[in-house]
Design a protein around this motif. Structure first.
Motif, PDB file in Angstrom:
ATOM      1  N   VAL A 223       0.862  -1.178   0.000  1.00  0.00           N
ATOM      2  CA  VAL A 223       0.000   0.000   0.000  1.00  0.00           C
ATOM      3  C   VAL A 223       0.896   1.225   0.000  1.00  0.00           C
ATOM      4  CG1 VAL A 223      -1.764   1.258   1.281  1.00  0.00           C
ATOM      5  CG2 VAL A 223      -1.765  -1.236   1.272  1.00  0.00           C
ATOM      6  N   PRO A 224       0.689   2.160  -0.969  1.00  0.00           N
ATOM      7  CA  PRO A 224       1.538   3.345  -0.998  1.00  0.00           C
ATOM      8  C   PRO A 224       1.314   4.201   0.241  1.00  0.00           C
ATOM      9  CG  PRO A 224      -0.236   3.556  -2.596  1.00  0.00           C
ATOM     10  CD  PRO A 224      -0.318   2.174  -2.009  1.00  0.00           C
ATOM     11  N   ALA A 225       2.385   4.836   0.678  1.00  0.00           N
ATOM     12  CA  ALA A 225       2.294   5.723   1.838  1.00  0.00           C
ATOM     13  C   ALA A 225       1.448   6.941   1.480  1.00  0.00           C
ATOM     14  CB  ALA A 225       3.689   6.168   2.262  1.00  0.00           C
ATOM     15  N   PRO A 226       0.693   7.461   2.439  1.00  0.00           N
ATOM     16  CA  PRO A 226      -0.122   8.649   2.148  1.00  0.00           C
ATOM     17  C   PRO A 226       0.774   9.843   1.840  1.00  0.00           C
ATOM     18  CG  PRO A 226      -0.165   8.124   4.496  1.00  0.00           C
ATOM     19  CD  PRO A 226       0.566   7.018   3.824  1.00  0.00           C
ATOM     20  N   ALA A 227       0.283  10.736   0.992  1.00  0.00           N
ATOM     21  CA  ALA A 227       1.034  11.949   0.630  1.00  0.00           C
ATOM     22  C   ALA A 227       1.168  12.841   1.855  1.00  0.00           C
ATOM     23  CB  ALA A 227       0.310  12.704  -0.477  1.00  0.00           C
TER      24      ALA A 227
END
Length: 115
Positions: free
Chosen positions: A5-9
């Motif tokens: 899961v990509p890290a939140p901006a």
């Protein structure tokens, strides 16, 4: 194995800021003024000097001062309004900076050359 899961901006305050140099504003405004006046100067042997531009950045906005030579006779108010509108539109469009004011100063009126 699960999908990554990509890290939140990061929040906007943590991403940083973009600082546009004054010379960039001057170049954009000068080019926009030339474009706005191109049709008025077309077909004339006598041409005015290139626009002279200065900028000030009070806070998060930019104020642009454009000194121009205009052909005469012509609709001077219409030409000045065209320069003002084009400069504001281009600066906002290319930099994203809000333009608080564009001051157009008519330095010289250039008459048609004698035939």
């Amino acid at each position: 194995m699960g999908a990554s899961v990509p890290a939140p901006a990061p929040a906007a305050a943590r991403r940083g800021r973009l600082r546009v140099a004054d010379r960039v504003y001057r170049r954009i405004a000068g080019q926009a003024a030339r474009e706005a006046l191109a049709e008025a100067w077309a077909g004339r042997s006598a041409q005015g000097a290139p626009p002279r531009v200065s900028v000030a950045r009070p806070g998060s906005t930019v104020t642009v001062r454009v000194a121009v030579d205009l052909p005469f006779p012509a609709d001077l108010a219409g030409l000045a309004r065209g320069v003002r509108d084009r400069v504001a539109e281009r600066v906002v469009g290319l930099t994203g900076t809000r333009v608080s004011q564009v001051v157009v100063v008519v330095e010289t009126l250039v008459p048609r050359a004698a035939r």
